[in-house]
Design a protein around this motif. Structure first.
Motif, PDB file in Angstrom:
ATOM      1  N   ALA A 155       0.826  -1.211   0.000  1.00  0.00           N
ATOM      2  CA  ALA A 155       0.000   0.000   0.000  1.00  0.00           C
ATOM      3  C   ALA A 155       0.861   1.263   0.000  1.00  0.00           C
ATOM      4  N   ILE A 156       1.883   1.302   0.848  1.00  0.00           N
ATOM      5  CA  ILE A 156       2.760   2.474   0.897  1.00  0.00           C
ATOM      6  C   ILE A 156       3.583   2.564  -0.387  1.00  0.00           C
ATOM      7  N   GLY A 157       4.035   1.416  -0.882  1.00  0.00           N
ATOM      8  CA  GLY A 157       4.824   1.406  -2.117  1.00  0.00           C
ATOM      9  C   GLY A 157       4.059   1.958  -3.298  1.00  0.00           C
ATOM     10  N   ILE A 158       2.819   1.522  -3.491  1.00  0.00           N
ATOM     11  CA  ILE A 158       2.049   1.995  -4.641  1.00  0.00           C
ATOM     12  C   ILE A 158       1.647   3.455  -4.453  1.00  0.00           C
ATOM     13  N   ALA A 159       1.477   3.905  -3.209  1.00  0.00           N
ATOM     14  CA  ALA A 159       1.161   5.315  -2.964  1.00  0.00           C
ATOM     15  C   ALA A 159       2.328   6.210  -3.380  1.00  0.00           C
ATOM     16  N   ILE A 160       3.552   5.823  -2.979  1.00  0.00           N
ATOM     17  CA  ILE A 160       4.743   6.592  -3.368  1.00  0.00           C
ATOM     18  C   ILE A 160       4.895   6.571  -4.893  1.00  0.00           C
ATOM     19  N   TYR A 161       4.730   5.403  -5.463  1.00  0.00           N
ATOM     20  CA  TYR A 161       4.862   5.217  -6.912  1.00  0.00           C
ATOM     21  C   TYR A 161       3.873   6.109  -7.653  1.00  0.00           C
ATOM     22  N   PHE A 162       2.606   6.029  -7.266  1.00  0.00           N
ATOM     23  CA  PHE A 162       1.554   6.746  -7.993  1.00  0.00           C
ATOM     24  C   PHE A 162       1.674   8.253  -7.832  1.00  0.00           C
ATOM     25  N   ILE A 163       1.871   8.722  -6.614  1.00  0.00           N
ATOM     26  CA  ILE A 163       1.938  10.175  -6.384  1.00  0.00           C
ATOM     27  C   ILE A 163       3.162  10.773  -7.079  1.00  0.00           C
ATOM     28  N   GLY A 164       4.318  10.083  -6.960  1.00  0.00           N
ATOM     29  CA  GLY A 164       5.527  10.589  -7.593  1.00  0.00           C
ATOM     30  C   GLY A 164       5.412  10.669  -9.106  1.00  0.00           C
ATOM     31  N   LEU A 165       4.943   9.597  -9.728  1.00  0.00           N
ATOM     32  CA  LEU A 165       4.841   9.588 -11.190  1.00  0.00           C
ATOM     33  C   LEU A 165       3.739  10.515 -11.698  1.00  0.00           C
ATOM     34  N   SER A 166       2.651  10.645 -10.947  1.00  0.00           N
ATOM     35  CA  SER A 166       1.572  11.545 -11.381  1.00  0.00           C
ATOM     36  C   SER A 166       2.060  12.989 -11.401  1.00  0.00           C
ATOM     37  N   ALA A 167       2.744  13.395 -10.327  1.00  0.00           N
ATOM     38  CA  ALA A 167       3.264  14.770 -10.271  1.00  0.00           C
ATOM     39  C   ALA A 167       4.315  14.993 -11.357  1.00  0.00           C
ATOM     40  N   GLY A 168       5.274  14.060 -11.445  1.00  0.00           N
ATOM     41  CA  GLY A 168       6.316  14.206 -12.446  1.00  0.00           C
ATOM     42  C   GLY A 168       5.784  14.150 -13.865  1.00  0.00           C
ATOM     43  N   GLY A 169       4.819  13.289 -14.105  1.00  0.00           N
ATOM     44  CA  GLY A 169       4.248  13.163 -15.435  1.00  0.00           C
ATOM     45  C   GLY A 169       3.490  14.407 -15.861  1.00  0.00           C
ATOM     46  N   TRP A 170       2.767  15.020 -14.932  1.00  0.00           N
ATOM     47  CA  TRP A 170       2.023  16.236 -15.274  1.00  0.00           C
ATOM     48  C   TRP A 170       2.985  17.382 -15.606  1.00  0.00           C
ATOM     49  N   LEU A 171       4.029  17.543 -14.788  1.00  0.00           N
ATOM     50  CA  LEU A 171       5.027  18.570 -15.071  1.00  0.00           C
ATOM     51  C   LEU A 171       5.731  18.290 -16.402  1.00  0.00           C
ATOM     52  N   GLN A 172       5.961  17.029 -16.689  1.00  0.00           N
ATOM     53  CA  GLN A 172       6.569  16.632 -17.956  1.00  0.00           C
ATOM     54  C   GLN A 172       5.694  17.057 -19.128  1.00  0.00           C
ATOM     55  N   GLY A 173       4.386  16.827 -19.019  1.00  0.00           N
ATOM     56  CA  GLY A 173       3.460  17.208 -20.082  1.00  0.00           C
ATOM     57  C   GLY A 173       3.392  18.704 -20.291  1.00  0.00           C
ATOM     58  N   VAL A 174       3.369  19.463 -19.187  1.00  0.00           N
ATOM     59  CA  VAL A 174       3.347  20.929 -19.284  1.00  0.00           C
ATOM     60  C   VAL A 174       4.612  21.435 -19.981  1.00  0.00           C
ATOM     61  N   ALA A 175       5.755  20.834 -19.640  1.00  0.00           N
ATOM     62  CA  ALA A 175       7.015  21.257 -20.254  1.00  0.00           C
ATOM     63  C   ALA A 175       7.039  20.948 -21.742  1.00  0.00           C
TER      64      ALA A 175
END
Length: 550
Positions: A461-481
């Motif tokens: 549960a903690i692993g997938i939370a870190i995975y999902f939140i990190g990639l979601s934030a990074g992916g959105w910033l990646q798309g904006v860039a």
């Protein structure tokens, strides 16, 4: 005739058909709640009894005490029906054990391959001496091992255990199912070997060479024959909703796989369309109905209470079947495909809110007043977590299909995060819970170290939370860039590096959880640890099961 007029005419005709179907169903009484159908998962007198085989006797008694409601005394469960259930479990024991054992093997292999590919995203020079360890191959090995090896094997094992129980009969054609399982896993092994050597069919989720795919398809056909033979020989009046979901899912995946892997048929733009028609439907018409059907069985069974609304569960099934088929087209927004196809996909993606909300309301009503039982039941924790993530991933998927959101999220790590929210946080967590419930009945042996189940849950549960939140934030910033024409493309790459490291951190916790899970499974299968109940895979002593209403 103008296409807009045709669209309006089609919508009008569908509305008229829907009206007549509604009138017909009302006259037939199909919209009247059916408590008898909702209670088919229980033996006579069993409602009110909690049930979690992952718990020792003392913990089960504590959970039962916490679940007691004033004015609802416990009754003695019908011994004959319990005996029939035990016979059903015995008939499927070895095929189920085979599928779950294969699933555990592929889970470990796929997890290690996934962690390796994750590290390579921020350390690309790591492990490059061997061609099969390059990112393009090891990432595809991860996908094949997890999607086909872990999830499909675990899903098939759960089906073969659950359907005889729900149909009140033994597993017919068990040898066909076992042969089918052997062919499927031979195909998976051959596919991973081919992919590692650089030979693939080159489409996402369909990299398996078509020559190897013949084995996998033949294996599914043999399992389907066993399931349909069991269904025909059922001894129940009502088909519980889990049967609807699981049998339909098995038929859907066979058809999807057959059409998608036809050699030489799909080329060019049509190949891309077929690719995402298949890729999204693997999640929506295979993984999702299996997992939703599992929750509809295990969650009410654990808390000893029938599902709140049986008709709402049937509504969820049919709306899933009707709306999901064309959802995958939203991955092609902006591509050289017809505009009506992506628009249809967006509409159907948004309409998926209906089955998801129906499921969420139903499960919320069923759990009302008994959510606190998750403190006692490890299996219930997995099921509740998976059900919540089904709601979250589906809602996010509907939003992600909108053009304004898709414009930013497409071709970024945001999409990867969303895929793992569905395939891991929802589907895999539900399968973990199902295995924890099933295996004591399959092996007639308790889990030797119950605290490891809790450890596994929190690591995942903690692993997938870190995975999902990190990639979601990074992916959105990646798309904006990437959308900023004034910024060089490499900016969108370098800014994701910290988030990719968080992905690896979360993935490492998940892999550690998998090692705990598989190690615990092996300890149980090999009879390590404290002496527990039971003696062998093919067991004869049914007294304990009858005594506990199992």
């Amino acid at each position: 005739m103008d296409s807009a007029i045709l669209g309006l005419l089609g919508a009008f005709l569908l509305s008229i058909i829907g009206l007549f179907v509604f009138i017909w169903s009302s006259r037939k009484g199909l919209l009247v709640e059916n408590p008898k159908a909702a209670s088919v998962i229980f033996a006579g007198g069993e409602i009110g009894r909690v049930d979690d085989p992952a718990l020792a006797d003392a913990a089960q008694d504590s959970m039962q005490a916490a679940a007691l409601e004033p004015g609802h005394p416990l009754h003695v469960a019908d011994a004959t029906e319990l005996q029939d259930r035990i016979a059903s479990d015995q008939s499927s024991a070895f095929p189920v054990f085979m599928f779950i054992a294969f699933a555990c093997f592929w889970l470990l292999l796929g997890s290690l391959a996934g962690l390796t590919s994750s590290i390579k995203l921020h350390q690309p020079d790591w492990l490059t001496d061997q061609a099969w360890l390059t990112f393009g191959r090891i990432r595809t090995v991860h996908l094949t091992a997890v999607l086909y090896g872990w999830i499909s094997n675990a899903a098939l094992g759960m089906m073969l255990w659950l359907l005889p129980r729900l149909l009140r009969t033994h597993l017919h054609g068990a040898i066909w199912a076992m042969l089918g399982g052997a062919l499927i896993n031979m195909g998976i092994a051959a596919a991973i070997g081919a992919i590692s050597s650089g030979r693939t069919d080159g489409m996402e989720y369909l990299e398996i060479p078509w020559q190897v795919a013949i084995l996998i398809f033949a294996g599914f056909v043999l399992v389907i024959l066993s399931v349909l033979y069991t269904l025909v020989n059922r001894k129940v009046e009502h088909l519980y909703v889990s049967v609807w979901y699981m049998v339909a899912a098995l038929l859907w995946i066979a058809l999807l796989f057959l059409v998608a892997k036809l050699p030489g048929v799909h080329t060019g733009v049509q190949q891309a369309t077929t690719n995402w028609w298949y890729g999204h439907n693997v999640l929506g018409l295979w993984f999702t109905p299996v997992s939703v059907g599992a929750i509809y069985y295990f969650l009410p069974k654990i808390i000893g209470r029938p599902v709140r609304s049986y008709n709402l569960s049937i509504l969820g099934f049919w709306t899933l079947a009707f709306f999901y088929g064309q959802v995958g087209g939203h991955h092609l927004i902006g591509g050289p495909v017809p505009g009506w196809l992506t628009t249809l996909s967006i509409v159907q993606s948004v309409m998926m809110v209906i089955p998801v909300v129906a499921f969420s309301i139903n499960m919320g009503g069923t759990l009302k007043g008994r959510m606190h039982l998750a403190r006692y039941s490890p299996t219930l924790r997995f099921m509740m977590f998976g059900g919540l993530m089904y709601f979250a991933s589906s809602l996010q998927g509907s939003l992600e299909a909108l053009r304004s959101v898709n414009q930013v999220a497409h071709f970024t790590h945001f999409t990867v995060a969303h895929a793992h929210l569905g395939a891991y946080a929802f589907v895999t967590m539900v399968l973990f819970g199902a295995i924890y419930f099933m295996m004591p009945r399959v092996l007639n042996w308790e889990w030797p170290y119950p605290k490891l189940i809790t450890l596994h849950f929190w690591l995942s549960a903690i692993g997938i939370a870190i995975y999902f939140i990190g990639l979601s934030a990074g992916g959105w910033l990646q798309g904006v860039a990437m959308l900023d024409a004034a910024r060089p493309f490499m900016d969108s790459v370098t800014l994701t590096l910290p988030y990719l490291k968080w992905r690896t951190a979360g993935g490492s916790l998940m892999v550690l959880g998998h090692i705990v899970f598989v190690g615990h499974f092996l300890a149980m299968a090999l009879r390590f640890g404290p002496t527990r109940t039971g003696a062998a895979l093919f067991w004869q002593n049914n007294k304990r099961e009858l005594a506990h209403g199992q």
